[in-house]
Design a protein around this motif. Structure first.
Motif, PDB file in Angstrom:
ATOM      1  N   SER A 120      61.077  34.188  26.412  1.00 24.05           N
ATOM      2  CA  SER A 120      60.049  33.172  26.183  1.00 24.05           C
ATOM      3  C   SER A 120      60.719  31.944  25.558  1.00 24.05           C
ATOM      4  O   SER A 120      61.659  32.070  24.772  1.00 24.05           O
ATOM      5  CB  SER A 120      58.941  33.699  25.266  1.00 24.05           C
ATOM      6  N   PHE A 121      60.230  30.763  25.923  1.00 24.07           N
ATOM      7  CA  PHE A 121      60.809  29.520  25.417  1.00 24.07           C
ATOM      8  C   PHE A 121      60.326  29.257  23.995  1.00 24.07           C
ATOM      9  O   PHE A 121      59.136  29.353  23.689  1.00 24.07           O
ATOM     10  CB  PHE A 121      60.444  28.348  26.328  1.00 24.07           C
ATOM     11  N   LEU A 122      61.272  28.920  23.127  1.00 22.48           N
ATOM     12  CA  LEU A 122      60.968  28.565  21.741  1.00 22.48           C
ATOM     13  C   LEU A 122      60.978  27.055  21.553  1.00 22.48           C
ATOM     14  O   LEU A 122      60.288  26.528  20.694  1.00 22.48           O
ATOM     15  CB  LEU A 122      61.993  29.212  20.808  1.00 22.48           C
ATOM     16  N   ALA A 123      61.778  26.377  22.339  1.00 21.20           N
ATOM     17  CA  ALA A 123      61.886  24.919  22.282  1.00 21.20           C
ATOM     18  C   ALA A 123      62.542  24.458  23.585  1.00 21.20           C
ATOM     19  O   ALA A 123      62.857  25.272  24.458  1.00 21.20           O
ATOM     20  CB  ALA A 123      62.729  24.484  21.075  1.00 21.20           C
ATOM     21  N   GLU A 124      62.770  23.149  23.704  1.00 22.23           N
ATOM     22  CA  GLU A 124      63.349  22.611  24.929  1.00 22.23           C
ATOM     23  C   GLU A 124      64.796  23.041  25.138  1.00 22.23           C
ATOM     24  O   GLU A 124      65.324  22.897  26.246  1.00 22.23           O
ATOM     25  CB  GLU A 124      63.262  21.083  24.936  1.00 22.23           C
ATOM     26  N   TYR A 138      68.792  32.264  22.069  1.00 24.56           N
ATOM     27  CA  TYR A 138      69.859  31.610  22.819  1.00 24.56           C
ATOM     28  C   TYR A 138      69.590  30.111  22.884  1.00 24.56           C
ATOM     29  O   TYR A 138      68.467  29.689  23.190  1.00 24.56           O
ATOM     30  CB  TYR A 138      69.947  32.166  24.249  1.00 24.56           C
ATOM     31  N   ARG A 139      70.600  29.335  22.560  1.00 21.59           N
ATOM     32  CA  ARG A 139      70.497  27.891  22.746  1.00 21.59           C
ATOM     33  C   ARG A 139      71.266  27.537  24.016  1.00 21.59           C
ATOM     34  O   ARG A 139      72.408  27.958  24.201  1.00 21.59           O
ATOM     35  CB  ARG A 139      71.083  27.133  21.551  1.00 21.59           C
ATOM     36  N   PHE A 140      70.620  26.761  24.876  1.00 18.10           N
ATOM     37  CA  PHE A 140      71.193  26.491  26.198  1.00 18.10           C
ATOM     38  C   PHE A 140      71.285  24.991  26.469  1.00 18.10           C
ATOM     39  O   PHE A 140      70.551  24.187  25.890  1.00 18.10           O
ATOM     40  CB  PHE A 140      70.331  27.150  27.287  1.00 18.10           C
ATOM     41  N   ARG A 141      72.199  24.665  27.374  1.00 15.75           N
ATOM     42  CA  ARG A 141      72.247  23.305  27.928  1.00 15.75           C
ATOM     43  C   ARG A 141      71.295  23.186  29.103  1.00 15.75           C
ATOM     44  O   ARG A 141      70.647  22.163  29.293  1.00 15.75           O
ATOM     45  CB  ARG A 141      73.674  22.968  28.378  1.00 15.75           C
ATOM     46  N   ALA A 276      51.664  32.174  40.056  1.00 18.06           N
ATOM     47  CA  ALA A 276      52.962  32.015  39.395  1.00 18.06           C
ATOM     48  C   ALA A 276      53.086  32.936  38.189  1.00 18.06           C
ATOM     49  O   ALA A 276      52.169  33.046  37.362  1.00 18.06           O
ATOM     50  CB  ALA A 276      53.148  30.568  38.957  1.00 18.06           C
ATOM     51  N   ASN A 277      54.225  33.603  38.073  1.00 15.55           N
ATOM     52  CA  ASN A 277      54.502  34.473  36.923  1.00 15.55           C
ATOM     53  C   ASN A 277      55.017  33.632  35.753  1.00 15.55           C
ATOM     54  O   ASN A 277      56.225  33.472  35.572  1.00 15.55           O
ATOM     55  CB  ASN A 277      55.552  35.525  37.296  1.00 15.55           C
ATOM     56  N   VAL A 278      54.102  33.079  34.982  1.00 16.41           N
ATOM     57  CA  VAL A 278      54.497  32.259  33.834  1.00 16.41           C
ATOM     58  C   VAL A 278      53.873  32.746  32.530  1.00 16.41           C
ATOM     59  O   VAL A 278      54.206  32.232  31.457  1.00 16.41           O
ATOM     60  CB  VAL A 278      54.130  30.781  34.057  1.00 16.41           C
ATOM     61  N   ASP A 279      53.006  33.745  32.616  1.00 16.79           N
ATOM     62  CA  ASP A 279      52.385  34.270  31.399  1.00 16.79           C
ATOM     63  C   ASP A 279      53.457  34.841  30.475  1.00 16.79           C
ATOM     64  O   ASP A 279      54.320  35.604  30.905  1.00 16.79           O
ATOM     65  CB  ASP A 279      51.368  35.357  31.743  1.00 16.79           C
ATOM     66  N   GLY A 280      53.387  34.467  29.212  1.00 18.04           N
ATOM     67  CA  GLY A 280      54.346  34.953  28.230  1.00 18.04           C
ATOM     68  C   GLY A 280      55.615  34.137  28.141  1.00 18.04           C
ATOM     69  O   GLY A 280      56.401  34.313  27.199  1.00 18.04           O
ATOM     70  N   LEU A 281      55.849  33.215  29.077  1.00 20.07           N
ATOM     71  CA  LEU A 281      57.053  32.383  29.032  1.00 20.07           C
ATOM     72  C   LEU A 281      56.941  31.254  28.009  1.00 20.07           C
ATOM     73  O   LEU A 281      57.947  30.653  27.629  1.00 20.07           O
ATOM     74  CB  LEU A 281      57.323  31.763  30.409  1.00 20.07           C
ATOM     75  N   GLU A 282      55.707  30.945  27.618  1.00 19.39           N
ATOM     76  CA  GLU A 282      55.436  29.866  26.662  1.00 19.39           C
ATOM     77  C   GLU A 282      55.925  28.505  27.180  1.00 19.39           C
ATOM     78  O   GLU A 282      56.421  27.680  26.415  1.00 19.39           O
ATOM     79  CB  GLU A 282      56.087  30.170  25.298  1.00 19.39           C
ATOM     80  N   ILE A 283      55.763  28.283  28.490  1.00 22.42           N
ATOM     81  CA  ILE A 283      56.228  26.990  29.017  1.00 22.42           C
ATOM     82  C   ILE A 283      55.276  25.853  28.655  1.00 22.42           C
ATOM     83  O   ILE A 283      55.658  24.684  28.750  1.00 22.42           O
ATOM     84  CB  ILE A 283      56.430  27.045  30.549  1.00 22.42           C
TER      85      ILE A 283
END
Length: 478
Positions: A120-124, A138-141, A276-283
């Motif tokens: 799940s996304f925590l931030a951008e 995980y912090r990603f580019r 679309a499977n986006v539930d729980g991703l917190e997009i």
């Protein structure tokens, strides 16, 4: 759960290990990026484990069943032929397992970190991954959303996966239906209908529309062949009610919105819509742009409204095809690495592993006549192809459509042996803006189904050698 204070640093985090996700992961690794791939179930996603591969195992088995008579004709005799659904399930499981191990080995060889968990996304620039009682950050580019889509049945139908089945559960049957009712006009419905008919089940097809979704010539040939197979087709019919009992299903059909017909079968297969499977991703906390249907909106580079976050495959809407997901996944990885890359689905081929198979790319005859002043139609039946006679698969044809003024080929439509493999020639030709002469100039191997494509192009100008003059249409005006 324990939330770690330190975030793991990665160039790329990919959520979803289906065709789009693992292709993106491997391509990104090839380009020197550090990659973490998160999958909550099994690598390969729905395509490998529930959809594309299982369905094609059944289609291949069904095609093998239809070849038994031809083998007898050649002197290869079978004393007894029987279909055992349980053994086919074992074979399916074996094939899936081997292919999944191959994907796992490729990820390992490319030094991709594969995590079984829920993301799940925590931030951008941060994503959390839950693994049992652990929760890592995980912090990603860059990130890739490749979570796919879920099947959604029509409102009047409850899919119980016992008597009422969808595209995933139909290929888990260990018994042959006595009478399978197929509800849908898409490629999945046709594959199900022709496969189970070949196995020996009685089959009925219910279409909400007045025809199938292909070029008119393919639709006509489909009607003929389905009638030959003794498959009943109900057109302009909508299922309004389903009763599922222990041994059968009873379906109520509204035919042309005027009369009601009751249809009984042992099983009902339903082609479903997608969500679309986006539930729980917190997009939503990222503010990603969505389509009106709820899919993630992307550009030709698979970028979302946040350019460093990509989305690929069914979660982006449009045709739910693995080929699209694979292309988008590679394009996303290449874009991250600074390469010029894009996914253009203009010439996305449509294929159906039916009996016989169907493959199309480009404009249909009807679309071509709407867009161009004069079009030519060349059509060559496989009854005139030598190799089709050798292999005993003479049903079908190859159809080519061109613009009479520019001589540019606009569409290719095939039905019959070899269509799925041969359509790649059509895709390449259309991508290269091929004209009639470009298709006639190369040498086509003999004997082969390939020659049917050449003769269909030659038939545009009544030049096909293995067609009598009266069978060659020449130019057709809109």
């Amino acid at each position: 759960m324990v939330v770690g204070e330190l975030a793991h640093e990665r160039d790329v985090v990919i959520v979803g290990g289906g065709p789009g996700g693992y292709h993106a992961a491997i391509r990104a690794a090839q380009l020197g990026l550090s990659v973490t791939l998160v999958e909550k179930e099994a690598l390969g996603g729905v395509c490998l484990n529930k959809g594309c591969i299982p369905s094609k195992v059944f289609a291949h088995a069904a095609q093998s069943m239809t070849s038994v008579q031809h083998m007898n004709d050649m002197g290869i005799e079978w004393a007894h032929v029987a279909f055992h659904p349980g053994k086919l399930q074992q074979y399916k499981t074996k094939v899936i397992g081997q292919l999944r191990q191959g994907v796992e080995a490729l990820c390992k060889a490319n030094k991709i970190e594969v995590i079984k968990g829920t993301a799940s996304f925590l931030a951008e620039d941060r994503i959390g991954v839950e693994k049992g009682d652990a929760f890592d950050v995980y912090r990603f580019r860059y990130a890739v959303i490749a979570t796919g889509a879920a099947l959604v049945a029509p409102a009047a139908i409850n899919v119980d996966h016992k008597r009422v089945l969808n595209a995933y559960s139909i290929y888990g049957l260990e018994e042959l239906p006595n009478h399978l009712i197929v509800y849908g006009s898409d490629y999945i419905a046709l594959e199900v209908a022709t496969s189970f008919r070949a196995f020996g089940a009685d089959v009925s097809i219910v279409l909400e529309s007045d025809d199938f979704v292909f070029d008119s010539s393919i639709n006509r040939e489909l009607q003929r062949l389905l009638k030959k197979m003794k498959v009943k087709v109900y057109k302009n019919s909508r299922i309004t009610h389903v009763e599922s009992e222990q041994e059968q299903v009873t379906v109520s059909l509204a035919v042309k919105e005027q009369e009601t017909v009751s249809l009984e079968g042992s099983h009902l297969f339903v082609s479903c819509g997608l969500k679309a499977n986006v539930d729980g991703l917190e997009i939503d906390r990222l503010g990603l742009k969505r389509t009106k249907e709820g899919f993630i909106d992307v550009n030709e580079r698979a970028q979302t409204s946040l350019p460093h976050i990509f989305a690929v495959g069914d979660v982006t809407g449009g045709p739910a095809l693995a080929v699209k997901a694979i292309k988008q996944g590679k394009v996303a990885a290449e874009t991250m690495a600074g390469k010029q890359s894009e996914a253009d689905t203009t010439f996305l081929p449509t294929i159906v592993h039916s009996i016989p198979p169907i493959a199309s790319v480009g404009l249909t005859e009807e679309e071509a006549k709407e867009q161009y002043k004069d079009v030519r139609i060349g059509q060559f039946p496989l009854t005139g192809n030598g190799y089709a006679s050798i292999i005993g698969q003479k049903d079908g044809f190859i159809k080519v459509i061109s613009d009479a003024d520019s001589e540019m080929v606009l569409g290719i439509h095939m039905m019959g042996a070899g269509a799925v493999e041969l359509i790649s020639s059509g895709v390449i030709g259309l991508e290269m803006v091929g004209r009639e002469e470009d298709w006639k100039f190369p040498l086509y191997p003999h004997p082969s189904i390939n020659e049917g494509l050449l003769e269909a192009v030659e038939a545009l100008r009544a030049e096909a050698i293995h067609l009598p003059p009266t069978k060659q249409k020449g130019a057709v005006s809109s």
